[in-house]
Design a protein around this motif. Structure first.
Motif, mmCIF file in Angstrom:
data_model
loop_
_atom_site.group_PDB
_atom_site.id
_atom_site.type_symbol
_atom_site.label_atom_id
_atom_site.label_comp_id
_atom_site.label_asym_id
_atom_site.label_seq_id
_atom_site.Cartn_x
_atom_site.Cartn_y
_atom_site.Cartn_z
ATOM 1 N N ASP A 144 29.641 31.391 44.473
ATOM 2 C CA ASP A 144 28.636 32.344 44.016
ATOM 3 C C ASP A 144 27.228 31.833 44.310
ATOM 4 O O ASP A 144 26.404 32.534 44.879
ATOM 5 C CB ASP A 144 28.787 32.565 42.504
ATOM 6 N N SER A 145 26.984 30.589 43.931
ATOM 7 C CA SER A 145 25.624 30.072 44.074
ATOM 8 C C SER A 145 25.282 29.860 45.551
ATOM 9 O O SER A 145 24.125 29.910 45.937
ATOM 10 C CB SER A 145 25.435 28.785 43.276
ATOM 11 N N SER A 146 26.305 29.634 46.386
ATOM 12 C CA SER A 146 26.019 29.430 47.815
ATOM 13 C C SER A 146 25.513 30.722 48.447
ATOM 14 O O SER A 146 24.811 30.705 49.444
ATOM 15 C CB SER A 146 27.258 28.909 48.558
ATOM 16 N N VAL A 147 25.900 31.857 47.860
ATOM 17 C CA VAL A 147 25.394 33.136 48.366
ATOM 18 C C VAL A 147 23.948 33.357 47.901
ATOM 19 O O VAL A 147 23.079 33.741 48.679
ATOM 20 C CB VAL A 147 26.303 34.299 47.899
ATOM 21 N N LYS A 207 36.933 35.990 36.319
ATOM 22 C CA LYS A 207 36.880 36.464 37.699
ATOM 23 C C LYS A 207 37.282 35.361 38.673
ATOM 24 O O LYS A 207 36.915 34.213 38.498
ATOM 25 C CB LYS A 207 35.468 36.927 38.053
ATOM 26 N N SER A 208 38.041 35.740 39.692
ATOM 27 C CA SER A 208 38.468 34.763 40.693
ATOM 28 C C SER A 208 38.537 35.443 42.052
ATOM 29 O O SER A 208 39.084 36.537 42.186
ATOM 30 C CB SER A 208 39.837 34.191 40.283
ATOM 31 N N LEU A 209 37.940 34.806 43.044
ATOM 32 C CA LEU A 209 37.965 35.356 44.399
ATOM 33 C C LEU A 209 39.252 34.879 45.076
ATOM 34 O O LEU A 209 39.443 33.690 45.285
ATOM 35 C CB LEU A 209 36.734 34.865 45.174
ATOM 36 N N GLU A 210 40.128 35.810 45.423
ATOM 37 C CA GLU A 210 41.460 35.453 45.926
ATOM 38 C C GLU A 210 41.560 35.646 47.434
ATOM 39 O O GLU A 210 41.024 36.617 47.979
ATOM 40 C CB GLU A 210 42.526 36.302 45.233
ATOM 41 N N PHE A 229 39.063 38.195 51.543
ATOM 42 C CA PHE A 229 38.938 37.826 50.129
ATOM 43 C C PHE A 229 38.643 39.044 49.266
ATOM 44 O O PHE A 229 37.890 39.930 49.675
ATOM 45 C CB PHE A 229 37.803 36.801 49.957
ATOM 46 N N LEU A 230 39.252 39.086 48.095
ATOM 47 C CA LEU A 230 38.954 40.138 47.123
ATOM 48 C C LEU A 230 38.779 39.519 45.740
ATOM 49 O O LEU A 230 39.464 38.551 45.404
ATOM 50 C CB LEU A 230 40.088 41.168 47.056
ATOM 51 N N GLU A 231 37.903 40.104 44.952
ATOM 52 C CA GLU A 231 37.729 39.614 43.595
ATOM 53 C C GLU A 231 38.840 40.156 42.704
ATOM 54 O O GLU A 231 39.190 41.327 42.764
ATOM 55 C CB GLU A 231 36.365 40.066 43.057
ATOM 56 N N ARG A 232 39.406 39.277 41.913
ATOM 57 C CA ARG A 232 40.442 39.664 40.966
ATOM 58 C C ARG A 232 40.058 39.185 39.582
ATOM 59 O O ARG A 232 39.189 38.322 39.425
ATOM 60 C CB ARG A 232 41.788 39.031 41.368
ATOM 61 N N CYS A 233 40.749 39.689 38.590
ATOM 62 C CA CYS A 233 40.494 39.332 37.198
ATOM 63 C C CYS A 233 41.787 38.762 36.607
ATOM 64 O O CYS A 233 42.841 39.382 36.708
ATOM 65 C CB CYS A 233 40.101 40.605 36.454
ATOM 66 N N GLU A 287 50.744 43.176 45.395
ATOM 67 C CA GLU A 287 50.597 42.334 44.195
ATOM 68 C C GLU A 287 51.397 42.891 43.022
ATOM 69 O O GLU A 287 51.999 42.132 42.255
ATOM 70 C CB GLU A 287 49.116 42.209 43.819
ATOM 71 N N LYS A 288 51.426 44.226 42.902
ATOM 72 C CA LYS A 288 52.189 44.838 41.797
ATOM 73 C C LYS A 288 53.700 44.737 42.018
ATOM 74 O O LYS A 288 54.475 44.923 41.082
ATOM 75 C CB LYS A 288 51.786 46.308 41.652
ATOM 76 N N SER A 289 54.113 44.497 43.260
ATOM 77 C CA SER A 289 55.543 44.466 43.558
ATOM 78 C C SER A 289 56.169 43.086 43.389
ATOM 79 O O SER A 289 57.382 42.929 43.510
ATOM 80 C CB SER A 289 55.779 44.959 44.991
ATOM 81 N N MET A 290 55.363 42.081 43.122
ATOM 82 C CA MET A 290 55.893 40.746 42.884
ATOM 83 C C MET A 290 56.154 40.553 41.390
ATOM 84 O O MET A 290 55.805 41.410 40.576
ATOM 85 C CB MET A 290 54.879 39.736 43.389
ATOM 86 N N SER A 291 56.745 39.421 41.022
ATOM 87 C CA SER A 291 56.916 39.140 39.596
ATOM 88 C C SER A 291 55.557 39.050 38.926
ATOM 89 O O SER A 291 55.358 39.541 37.810
ATOM 90 C CB SER A 291 57.696 37.836 39.392
ATOM 91 N N THR A 292 54.598 38.463 39.620
ATOM 92 C CA THR A 292 53.202 38.475 39.171
ATOM 93 C C THR A 292 52.312 38.138 40.358
ATOM 94 O O THR A 292 52.715 37.373 41.223
ATOM 95 C CB THR A 292 52.941 37.459 38.043
ATOM 96 N N PRO A 293 51.101 38.704 40.386
ATOM 97 C CA PRO A 293 50.119 38.143 41.324
ATOM 98 C C PRO A 293 49.719 36.755 40.832
ATOM 99 O O PRO A 293 49.953 36.418 39.667
ATOM 100 C CB PRO A 293 48.937 39.118 41.244
ATOM 101 N N THR A 294 49.145 35.951 41.711
ATOM 102 C CA THR A 294 48.711 34.616 41.303
ATOM 103 C C THR A 294 47.192 34.522 41.424
ATOM 104 O O THR A 294 46.556 35.390 42.019
ATOM 105 C CB THR A 294 49.368 33.541 42.184
ATOM 106 N N PHE A 295 46.641 33.465 40.854
ATOM 107 C CA PHE A 295 45.187 33.339 40.751
ATOM 108 C C PHE A 295 44.764 31.912 41.064
ATOM 109 O O PHE A 295 45.457 30.962 40.710
ATOM 110 C CB PHE A 295 44.736 33.714 39.335
ATOM 111 N N GLU A 296 43.598 31.779 41.707
ATOM 112 C CA GLU A 296 43.101 30.442 42.042
ATOM 113 C C GLU A 296 42.560 29.718 40.814
ATOM 114 O O GLU A 296 42.583 28.494 40.761
ATOM 115 C CB GLU A 296 42.018 30.546 43.143
ATOM 116 N N ILE A 297 42.058 30.454 39.835
ATOM 117 C CA ILE A 297 41.608 29.831 38.575
ATOM 118 C C ILE A 297 42.471 30.309 37.423
ATOM 119 O O ILE A 297 42.565 31.512 37.180
ATOM 120 C CB ILE A 297 40.173 30.248 38.189
#
Ligand SMILES: [Zn+2]
Ligand SMILES: [Zn+2]
Ligand SMILES: [Zn+2]
Ligand SMILES: [Zn+2]
Lengths: 278, 278, 278, 278
Positions: A70-73, C120-123, C110-114, C196-206
């Motif tokens: 975020d901050s890099s942007v 918030k996490s950019l995936e 990349f897309l932002e996910r919650c 993402e909805k078709s898996m057991s769960t989507p995953t997240f970087e954070i």
């Protein structure tokens, strides 16, 4: 209240050299010479772990990366190694149990080049940056670049000339790289140029017939072993960076996808600037 | 008479750390415990190069490999590291200008395992060997093994148990490796077993339903962070190899393809047996 | 005047299906929903070649890419497949001997996910686009997306529950992808959500501890084989895109990095929307 | 009694094109011309799945592979494609719900070659085999081989000769492959030879100076585009295999790691023998 399993004492009480995350991809911006450059960073972050703690809290690394993106942007770092430095500083704050933090980032990278005939071509490279920081110490920073070019074999050329009176030889794609400790005085673009000049010829994504001929001609006037590529890189680095401290670590490599073999030829020097100056 | 371009003096007179070949593939045989094992070796050979010599004669490396392949069929070495030792000895003979030679070989490797239910399954591993020899010195030999297994996260398990009264967690494929200096007393198969015991569970290529259940159950009774895998490997190595000299270099690594993340978790210790014994 | 060797007649007069360039990397911009997205494109371009012509003039492909990169900055296409379409149109103009042109581009994306807990996490994802155009015909366009998520095995879960009264199972990283013909009505972001909805769960970087627990819990309430992932993707595509023509090609895949095995499980359907509607 | 979850009805009742396992590695033996060849096979097995069945029982694939490995040692198949055929026959027996089975195996492979100067060198290749069998039908079998060689650019050579009176050009490593339906009359070794003859020159792992010169000379007397490599392969296949049915599928490819570019040049023909005979 959730359990903090990581903070427990482990059964086998050895310290660990590196604990962290690998393979995180994020878009980041850096600001090189007034130009904002968009990179897709491949990131690895590590801290050391004392023998008294079962695990490192890896989600803190992911949080740091997210905030840095975020901050890099909003406020781009002026280089990838400065970005790495910001990250390791933040890591030591949040991993209070660690005595050392390390950040490694690599990315595709592009520079505009001009063919012999004057045509502009955007050429692909790799850049890498590393920052390593001990608690209470200044961060050590390194940059790396990887460049694809061409080498022509001097040995086959000389023997063919002697026997057949012709100057052809085998030539091939060569991948050369430099990894160097950077006190702030070295620019990645300059190292890329040094590598390109150390090959038989740099290569180009666009070559019309006339240009192709001139590139091939230049290469054959300038035959190089992988060994020559490494030495010519080192020579230019020593000559250009007179103010670098003797302790500066430098690694130079050249690998040729030999056209006459199914395997590669490889040369490497791992040393310090001080050693090279002797 | 052909020119020996490699033996000329280079323009930039730096010595080089490593010059050689990468990516050579050859079938080789080794003889482990009365059983001939057929490997497909990926080979890298390097010598150092003095500042007075333009190039290394790389075709000598290829010749050595070719002869070693032949002799490995007629008279197999008893380990991959012994094969590497034979190679570096030969390299120093034929590269008379070199002061040091290095051979690195890795290969797929297979061992028979037994599932909890008693079914036999041939499991894949990677083995690696390195020999480094200075002129007039004894060769240093190293072996490496890479093992795929499974880890179950202790943190998620404990918190889920506390909140929901269930014992599930996230689990995933883990790749762990050991690289260790070998004076001859260490067997690769034993290191593979040590790594398998240090994971939540070893994994198997064949699992019928009953077996699958028991493997999953065992893993959930034995949750492990990547940090735990590395420490448990080190603990077992220290305990089992009491006669290894303190100076023995050892590297242990564990990397989890986290099922809850798109990135990997990683832990590593680079040290000596002496350090671990303190 | 330089010779045009490519335009000669070849000795073996067979036509060729695809002639072109692979592995070209360039930064490109696309404009998705008012937002400019910076991608690093991996590009492949091909034309067919008649039996009467020795070679394709490959430098024309490189020129087209260079011009498109420039124009993508000044005037971004609204999707990667539209960019591919522009490229194949230009290719047919400049390769006057070709009857067909094909452009394939893929990129990290990349897309932002919650997370469940609202963080918030950019995936990271992969997107791919293809355009194929016959001379005098409309271009066929395709988009592809690749998504990393998690699957929990339904079989081990059910048998463990029956025998031990617990609900744990093995789970693992899953990579699923969709490749679909796109008349312009499909958005890559939507296909990513469907996967993402078709898996057991989507995953997240954070994932902080509370979030981790909820992701793991959700996955265990929703066990899926690779087969289930593919079928659930197809079901949602058929249900959501009612206006797609029956002839629309669709490929859905799911590959699990099985935590209990060293190999992967894989499921795939290659079909048309019309077949799925039957 | 364990639940057979796979045999249930799925919620989304689509059939699946391929369900199975990827990335299984096993040592296998085949018997080529009285010589037992040890391969390390990378194996993929798939069956189709009817809309009425939730999952395929993947452990049956692993069992088949295990048994085949054992039997390949005791009683080697005479080719990799015959081994694939045995596997698909067994798959249809054990996956009673499937209407089709597919086995894909690839492996490193080695053949002895002789350099121009008469030195023996064991050269590395890749071989691949596929068998696909519908229930109640004969299996279709395919073999594939991948060969590394060298190409010299005819265009740069001709223009350089015209302008500078020299015959040098750019040259590079080329990877060419053939994939062909095999009714039993085609031998992989023969296809490898055909590919080697279709390049500017085959390459060798060992080349002393005199040999190197002759290989480079031969290559420059025989310049080839990627397009030429593909066409010359096809020409030789049509001419040599007069008894192959017209319906025989054949794919030929050539990819050059262009020494003057950072990207690759590529040519491909996907066709049938019947088409080529027209
Ligand atoms: Zn040479
Ligand atoms: Zn966890
Ligand atoms: Zn399962
Ligand atoms: Zn050319």
């Amino acid at each position: 209240m959730l359990s903090d399993v990581q903070s427990r004492k482990p059964e086998a009480n050895f310290k660990l050299t590196r604990v962290g995350v690998k393979g995180i991809k994020k878009p980041v911006c850096i600001k090189r010479k007034e130009k904002v450059v968009n990179l897709i960073a491949n990131i690895e972050l590590f801290v050391d772990l004392p023998p008294t703690r079962k695990g490192s809290d890896l989600s803190r690394n992911a949080e740091i990366i997210e905030e840095i993106v975020d901050s890099s942007v909003r406020q781009p770092s002026k280089s990838l190694e400065d970005l790495c430095e910001k990250i390791v500083e933040e890591m030591l704050l949040r991993h209070e149990y660690a005595s050392k933090a390390e950040a490694r980032i690599n990315s595709d990278y592009f520079l505009e080049r001009c063919t012999p005939g004057g045509k502009k071509s955007l050429e692909p490279y790799k850049i890498m940056a590393v920052a390593i920081k001990g608690r209470g110490e200044a961060a050590k920073k390194f940059i790396g670049v990887e460049v694809i070019g061409m080498t022509v074999c001097p040995c086959a050329m000389e023997n063919i000339k002697a026997k057949y009176g012709e100057i052809y030889s085998h030539n091939q794609r060569n991948v050369a790289s430099v990894f160097i400790e950077n006190d702030g005085s070295i620019d990645a673009d300059e190292i890329i140029s040094i590598i390109e000049k150390s090959m038989s010829t740099p290569t180009f994504e666009i070559l019309k017939r006339g240009d192709e001929m001139e590139v091939v001609r230049k290469a054959h006037e300038n035959p190089k072993f992988v060994e020559d590529v490494v030495r010519d890189i080192l020579k230019e680095i020593v000559s250009r960076y007179k103010n670098l401290p003797d302790s500066t670590v430098v690694i130079a490599r050249s690998e040729s996808f030999e056209s006459i073999h199914k395997h590669n030829a490889f040369a490497e020097r791992i040393t310090t600037i001080g050693e090279l100056r002797k």
